[in-house]
Design a protein around this motif. Sequence first.
Motif, mmCIF file in Angstrom:
data_model
loop_
_atom_site.group_PDB
_atom_site.id
_atom_site.type_symbol
_atom_site.label_atom_id
_atom_site.label_comp_id
_atom_site.label_asym_id
_atom_site.label_seq_id
_atom_site.Cartn_x
_atom_site.Cartn_y
_atom_site.Cartn_z
ATOM 1 N N LEU A 1 36.782 40.728 84.414
ATOM 2 C CA LEU A 1 35.685 39.953 83.826
ATOM 3 C C LEU A 1 36.055 38.473 83.879
ATOM 4 O O LEU A 1 37.105 38.071 83.366
ATOM 5 C CB LEU A 1 35.427 40.389 82.381
ATOM 6 C CG LEU A 1 35.162 41.892 82.175
ATOM 7 C CD1 LEU A 1 34.890 42.176 80.702
ATOM 8 C CD2 LEU A 1 33.998 42.367 83.033
ATOM 9 N N ILE B 1 30.000 47.096 77.979
ATOM 10 C CA ILE B 1 30.317 47.183 79.402
ATOM 11 C C ILE B 1 30.871 48.564 79.739
ATOM 12 O O ILE B 1 30.543 49.137 80.786
ATOM 13 C CB ILE B 1 31.318 46.071 79.793
ATOM 14 C CG1 ILE B 1 30.600 44.716 79.768
ATOM 15 C CG2 ILE B 1 31.927 46.335 81.176
ATOM 16 C CD1 ILE B 1 31.517 43.540 80.020
ATOM 17 N N ARG C 1 28.019 50.979 80.055
ATOM 18 C CA ARG C 1 27.269 50.769 81.294
ATOM 19 C C ARG C 1 28.018 51.338 82.495
ATOM 20 O O ARG C 1 27.418 51.969 83.375
ATOM 21 C CB ARG C 1 27.016 49.274 81.498
ATOM 22 C CG ARG C 1 26.104 48.664 80.446
ATOM 23 C CD ARG C 1 25.873 47.180 80.725
ATOM 24 N NE ARG C 1 25.003 46.565 79.727
ATOM 25 C CZ ARG C 1 24.517 45.336 79.802
ATOM 26 N NH1 ARG C 1 24.840 44.568 80.845
ATOM 27 N NH2 ARG C 1 23.742 44.856 78.864
ATOM 28 N N SER D 1 25.368 45.928 86.842
ATOM 29 C CA SER D 1 25.284 46.399 85.462
ATOM 30 C C SER D 1 26.048 45.476 84.518
ATOM 31 O O SER D 1 25.580 45.154 83.418
ATOM 32 C CB SER D 1 25.848 47.821 85.373
ATOM 33 O OG SER D 1 25.822 48.293 84.057
ATOM 34 N N ILE D 2 27.219 45.026 84.964
ATOM 35 C CA ILE D 2 28.024 44.125 84.130
ATOM 36 C C ILE D 2 27.324 42.796 83.920
ATOM 37 O O ILE D 2 27.326 42.235 82.814
ATOM 38 C CB ILE D 2 29.407 43.892 84.782
ATOM 39 C CG1 ILE D 2 30.233 45.178 84.754
ATOM 40 C CG2 ILE D 2 30.170 42.767 84.062
ATOM 41 C CD1 ILE D 2 31.517 45.101 85.561
ATOM 42 N N ILE E 1 23.707 40.801 78.033
ATOM 43 C CA ILE E 1 24.188 41.667 76.954
ATOM 44 C C ILE E 1 23.744 41.067 75.631
ATOM 45 O O ILE E 1 24.044 39.904 75.342
ATOM 46 C CB ILE E 1 25.716 41.800 76.999
ATOM 47 C CG1 ILE E 1 26.152 42.476 78.305
ATOM 48 C CG2 ILE E 1 26.223 42.592 75.794
ATOM 49 C CD1 ILE E 1 27.660 42.573 78.465
#
Length: 461
Positions: free
Chosen positions: A69, A91, A94, A135-136, A140
């Motif tokens: 990340l 995360i 996901r 997705s990441i 969020i």
Amino acid sequence: MTADLLQQARHLAAVAIEHHRLKDSLAYQAQHDALTGLPNRILFNTRLERAVQQAEDTHIPAALALIDLDDFKVINDVHGNQVGDEVLQEITRRLLRLTRWSDTLARVGGDEFTVVLPHTHQEEAETILRQMLQSITAPILVGEQELLISASIGISMLTNGAGDVTHLQRHADLAMQSAKTHKAGIAFYQPKMNRQAAERMHLAQYLRRAVELGELELHYQPQVNLVDGTLSGMEALLRWRHPLLGPVAPLRFIPVAEETGLIVPIGEWVLREACRQAAVWRGQGYETLRMAVNVSVLQFERDGFVQMVAQVLEDTGLYPQALELELTESAVMRNVEESARRMKQLRSLGVSLAVDDFGTGYSSLSYLSRLPLNVLKIDRSFVTHLHQDSSALPVVRAIISLAHNLGLTTIAEGIETQQECDLLRELGCHQGQGYLIARPLPALEALPPQKRLFLPREYRQ
């Protein structure tokens, strides 16, 4: 069996059950991450060894991926560790939705995940991992805060005779570093990455001594007023000439300086030398000349940066108003509140502040009014495609309009043709720099004799 013996037997059975439960619990804790519940490095390595063996036995490849990340520390610094933990848990959820029953996803570091995809060819691995990346990077929501996370993924393919677990993990790490360096999102390991890593290591060793050996120098590129072509400032640009390697391109050594932290002492040397030269030029009669100096994010976020700038100004005798510090958009947006606080301290010294490469980073326009800025620099990528790309013109027009509304000066980088220069002037851009005007040159060659104008005569008013 008497009642006492029966009670004793029941007690011993309960003790045995509890012992097994605790044993299982301790075994689970020893192999799993407490925050996410994912396998930790110990359990993952066991499963990775199994996947390698399967690849060798079946001759069907598998994929090992390392997911890092980007700049996750900023989340913890700005929003606190609890928010950071919630982000990691989201995360994890996901990523788990995208893993197959045969895959193993693990958390192996504070902001690092790794996944092994057995019986998976490269094309399928890329598809799955791009889905994970998307997705990441989707927003969020934590409480009322919407956070954006980016990531870099390095992939190593496990094939028959591919090597041991240590080498495979090293390959995935090299690929991840390549993805991060080139901002590619995803990168597959290639053998040349070993050579590139070795080159970076040697380059870092050479760079450590470059300052003390006098191998670094500054070149200066003029910035001019686009209305009348008069000189308004100079941008200091770092150059390195190694006795064996020859000239080393900034795109090659600046990332190494940032990776190793050498950019901090080098950046201070650049600031001090640029301010010294600006003071000399102003003493020669160029009283309105402004010196622009690039600042890396590592410098800007370092404690004592503002005090260092103040000390350099005092030591060199340069008026603070003659110094302009250029920050990248992404550096400012890493921590807007802290950036605003530090920028206000710099402005209180009298220093001007510019956002460099504007439009290529986060583009969080709503934050601009909260930052004590003086200048927006239009990135060369927009200027170069001003006539070739129909989407570039509206972007440049919008940036200039935004700057005007906020009372900011605009400077266009990378002007190479008269057509680009004319159009920028028509759009209301205040200043510009580029090869049309002048190339970066050493100090003795950079200053125009008798303050002559840089733009062609037919362009001046």
